[in-house]
Enzyme design. Structure first.
Site, PDB file in Angstrom:
ATOM      1  N   ASP A 164       1.238  -1.265  -0.177  1.00  0.00           N
ATOM      2  CA  ASP A 164      -0.027  -0.214   0.182  1.00  0.00           C
ATOM      3  C   ASP A 164       0.520   1.292  -0.007  1.00  0.00           C
ATOM      4  OD1 ASP A 164      -1.478  -2.031   0.555  1.00  0.00           O
ATOM      5  OD2 ASP A 164      -3.181  -0.723   1.835  1.00  0.00           O
ATOM      6  N   ASP A 216      -4.173  -0.497  -3.540  1.00  0.00           N
ATOM      7  CA  ASP A 216      -4.174   0.813  -2.319  1.00  0.00           C
ATOM      8  C   ASP A 216      -2.894   1.598  -2.845  1.00  0.00           C
ATOM      9  OD1 ASP A 216      -6.592  -0.592  -1.527  1.00  0.00           O
ATOM     10  OD2 ASP A 216      -5.786  -0.131   1.009  1.00  0.00           O
ATOM     11  N   HIS A 252      -9.685  -0.043  -1.826  1.00  0.00           N
ATOM     12  CA  HIS A 252      -9.513   1.277  -2.557  1.00  0.00           C
ATOM     13  C   HIS A 252      -9.258   1.613  -3.737  1.00  0.00           C
ATOM     14  CE1 HIS A 252      -8.868   3.188   1.693  1.00  0.00           C
ATOM     15  NE2 HIS A 252      -9.065   2.019   1.697  1.00  0.00           N
ATOM     16  N   ASP A 301     -23.979  14.692  -4.021  1.00  0.00           N
ATOM     17  CA  ASP A 301     -23.826  14.448  -5.027  1.00  0.00           C
ATOM     18  C   ASP A 301     -23.378  14.253  -6.143  1.00  0.00           C
ATOM     19  OD1 ASP A 301     -22.526  17.416  -6.618  1.00  0.00           O
ATOM     20  OD2 ASP A 301     -20.647  17.079  -5.453  1.00  0.00           O
ATOM     21  N   ASP A 343     -27.825  31.295  -2.573  1.00  0.00           N
ATOM     22  CA  ASP A 343     -27.387  30.577  -3.747  1.00  0.00           C
ATOM     23  C   ASP A 343     -27.827  29.781  -5.074  1.00  0.00           C
ATOM     24  OD1 ASP A 343     -26.845  28.541  -2.734  1.00  0.00           O
ATOM     25  OD2 ASP A 343     -24.452  28.516  -3.077  1.00  0.00           O
ATOM     26  N   GLU A 368     -23.234  24.051   4.527  1.00  0.00           N
ATOM     27  CA  GLU A 368     -24.892  24.204   4.970  1.00  0.00           C
ATOM     28  C   GLU A 368     -25.480  22.584   5.060  1.00  0.00           C
ATOM     29  OE1 GLU A 368     -26.105  28.071   1.800  1.00  0.00           O
ATOM     30  OE2 GLU A 368     -25.463  26.110   0.903  1.00  0.00           O
TER      31      GLU A 368
END
Length: 752
Positions: free
Chosen positions: A179, A208, A241, A665, A709, A716
């Site tokens: 790794d 990894d 990973h 997102d 916005d 937020e």
């Protein structure tokens, strides 16, 4: 004279006796001193590993939760269906059109002011070397070259088998590295100490490469460049990973978007596809098997060599074939060689059948079949094969008829005709991994060895298994191997042998937890396959510290992490302490304190040994637990005198909240759009059986958008969570200690 000589001998004897006694005392003192240091080091190590594995469990639980929601949610429109696909993109591999769009590097202009490294293909050794030097000087590679390099890397990886074969006949030695986790200094140090890759110096990097460290993308660029320059001498294995979903939590996604704000989305998209094309293992001289995590009692290397690895985009979740496809697969015959004998799993197969005859284009057939050097699947049942081939021919004939202007034929020979979209859909379903194939990959990427015999679920990590010495021995005998090399676990010395030296763990990220916490290591194998291990510390600061200073520094960091963990569970600890305080005195024995802490955190730590570092205000072996919790709260940063219970909730859930934010997102813009928020809330409301209109959801989104916005940023998002928790816990504030420090780990937006 005789008397004087006798007296001198007597004094000399006494002095020698005192010297021996002094040496014995010094030796005893030194051994005790070193034993105490070693005990502190081991406790520190246990803290770091327990906290790390607890985070991995949280990641698996969070992903399972979202997977459950999606599995039990029926989209009511194309928009909702598309949003779910974007939220969990690992359910499908990228389509050709998406790859072409993401790989469109030619349209990106490199300005004249750019002073970083420039690449041209095919790459030469000096290009790869220039990349190493540029990254050492903290220069950034232009997005055009990043996408170009990823495009060429994918073209190369597609041609590789699931299990690479390497021979020491062609190189003087083969170096295996573990790794790196985004620590570029370690990679540069390895090349400096061991030499750059060359035809005489082969390398295998065992997964990894990314996450946690700050230079994950630079490491990928260097590794991919050398792999293209020396395709026969430089090999990469996939790690746990190298996974789109894991990257959301452990930093790689954030790193890419921070460094490439304009083209970061394209880079992440093509990287997702590159990761799932990485080989799963490497075999040296058909005797040493290198894989990232480990094996299990179910590991079947023949199946691993045949499965379609690029369909397993994430090991976090399996999207299985339909039940009838499993039944078809169970009826397949075992693959045999030209002489009727089973083909060894490690031998190249020059003629392999694509997984789906419905893949009509040559490119798609090539993707389905991966590489001609690895069998894709065992032969289909003759009737099934005949039916699918006939359907493929019919489809192609029908397309030709349409292009020539002939009328469309609705049915042919009693079978409904599959048109292009349906054919591609069915082809994709045929290529989905089975549960067994998915499990094989998960075990390879996530498993750890254990001292005990047998094989059991790896509940500490939340994925893979623990495999014992007997499991290792069975695998070695079955495939005529000498030993295994794996990575996946940080080791204090950078390496560790186990299972009678049949399993070697190599970890190449030095100072992984903290400066001085561990060494890095790599192993060199010559034609005799005798492992020669090289250890190192890439950080020069560690060489100026004494052993005591190193351990004290690492111990302080570990205890700080542990105190944060304790503070994050303050309310649970308070409830557990009250159970032991039946007389409501506010005091509990220290033995009960240790038992209560373990029952809440489940970290398996030696709490009695750690008590002196964690508990300072105890008298007569009893602890005033509310004062102790208040002391924990004072050590944590807070904001505007937020009550400790709210801050505790943020500490406990911040990693999960940030991961949820990045999942929602889905376009990696750094903001949650109102549409993304609306679709996610519909997912939650369907699970919680809450009937809510789109207008109400939009109103809720606007209330979280404090600066108005039109988007919700991470601050937020966290602030909304804090305000909800505050309103829910106002009535119970008196039970919790108050935090007074005003140094905040996040900024609170204006909530007017």
């Amino acid at each position: 004279m005789g008397s004087g000589t006798s007296t001198q001998h007597h004094f000399a004897f006494q002095n020698a006796e005192k010297a021996f006694k002094a040496a014995a005392l010094i030796q005893r003192w030194y051994r005790r001193y070193m034993a105490r240091l070693e005990m502190r080091r081991r406790c520190t190590w246990s803290i770091f590993q327990s906290v790390e594995y607890a985070g991995q469990q949280d990641q698996v639980k969070l992903h399972d939760f979202f997977s459950y929601l999606i599995d039990h949610f029926t989209p009511s429109s194309h928009n909702e269906r598309d949003f779910l696909k974007r939220m969990f993109a690992e359910e499908r591999s990228l389509q050709d059109s998406e790859l072409e769009r993401c790989s469109d590097y030619e349209s990106i202009q490199v300005p004249d002011s750019y002073t970083g490294p420039r690449l041209s293909f095919p790459l030469l050794p000096e290009h790869a070397t220039a990349l190493v030097e540029a990254f050492r000087l903290k220069q950034q590679l232009h997005a055009r070259y990043v996408l170009n390099l990823l495009h060429e890397t994918r073209k190369h990886l597609v041609q590789l088998p699931n299990i690479n074969r390497v021979s020491t006949c062609y190189s003087e030695e083969i170096t295996v590295c573990g790794d790196l986790h985004g620590q570029l200094d370690d990679l540069i140090f390895i090349f400096y100490k061991n030499g750059l890759p060359s035809p005489e110096r082969a390398y295998v990097f065992n997964g990894d490469f990314v996450d946690r460290g700050e230079d994950s993308l630079e490491i990928l660029m260097v590794l991919f460049a050398f792999m293209l320059v020396y395709p026969k001498e430089f090999h990469l294995n996939r790690g746990n990973h190298e996974d789109h979903m894991v990257n959301l939590r452990y930093g790689f996604t954030k790193e890419v978007m921070h460094k490439y704000k304009t083209h970061g989305k394209k880079i992440l998209k093509i990287l997702q596809d590159v990761f799932c094309w990485l080989p799963l293992a490497t075999l040296i001289d058909e005797k040493v098997l290198i894989l990232h995590g480990g094996v299990s009692d179910k590991t079947d290397l023949e199946l691993v060599a045949k499965l379609d690895r690029h369909k397993i985009v994430s090991a976090m979740r399996c999207k299985m074939r339909k039940e009838h496809e499993k039944q078809v697969e169970n009826g397949k015959a075992n693959q045999t060689g030209s002489a009727g004998r089973p083909c060894p799993w490690f031998l190249p197969q020059s003629h392999s059948l694509p997984s789906s005859p419905l893949r009509l284009s040559s490119h798609k057939a090539h993707r389905a079949g991966r590489s001609s050097s690895v069998p894709c699947s065992v032969p289909l049942d003759p009737k099934e094969l005949s039916r699918q081939v006939r359907r493929s021919v019919d489809l192609e004939l029908e397309r030709c008829r349409q292009q020539a202007g002939f009328p469309v034929m609705e049915e042919q020979k009693g079978e409904p005709l599959l048109f292009s979209s349906e054919a591609d859909s069915e082809a994709g379903e045929l290529l989905q991994p089975t549960q067994e194939e998915w499990r094989q990959v998960v075990d390879i990427l996530w498993s750890d060895p254990m001292v005990q015999e047998g094989c059991k679920a790896n509940t500490v990590r939340g994925g893979g298994c623990y495999f014992g010495p007997n499991v290792t021995e069975q695998l070695l005998q079955k495939y005529n191997l000498q030993f295994l090399i794996r990575s996946h676990e940080c080791k204090a010395e950078g390496y560790e042998f186990c299972h009678s030296r049949k399993v070697l763990t190599i970890f190449s990220a030095s100072n992984y937890y903290e400066v001085g916490s561990n060494r890095g290591a790599y192993v060199k194998l010559g034609p005799d396959l005798t492992p020669h291990i090289v250890q190192y510390q890439a950080n020069e600061a560690t060489h100026t510290l004494t052993m005591r200073q190193r351990i004290s520094r690492v111990e302080e960091s570990a205890l700080r992490s542990l105190r944060e963990k304790l503070f994050a569970h303050s309310s649970d600890l308070l409830g557990e302490f009250k159970k032991h305080d039946k007389d409501k005195t506010g005091l509990i024995p220290l033995s009960d304190w240790a038992a209560a802490v373990e029952s809440v955190l489940h970290l398996g730590l030696p709490w009695r040994m750690l008590r002196p570092q964690l508990v300072n205000s105890s008298t007569d072996n009893v602890l005033e637990y509310k004062s102790w919790l208040e002391d924990l709260a004072k050590e944590q940063p807070s904001h505007e005198n937020i009550q400790s219970s709210l801050l505790e909730t943020l500490y406990r859930n911040r990693s999960n909240l940030e991961t949820i934010f990045r999942i929602i997102d889905s376009d990696h813009s750094g903001f949650i759009s109102l549409d993304e928020f609306r679709q996610t809330w519909k997912l939650f409301s369907s699970h919680m059986k809450i009937d809510i209109t789109d207008d109400c959801i939009c109103d809720l989104a606007r209330s979280i958008d404090f600066n108005k916005d039109g988007h919700i940023d991470i601050n937020e998002f966290l602030e909304a969570f804090r305000l909800v928790e505050q309103s829910c816990s106002e009535g119970n504030a008196s039970d919790y200690p108050q935090a007074t420090d005003t140094n905040s780990g996040y900024s609170r937006p204006d909530a007017h």
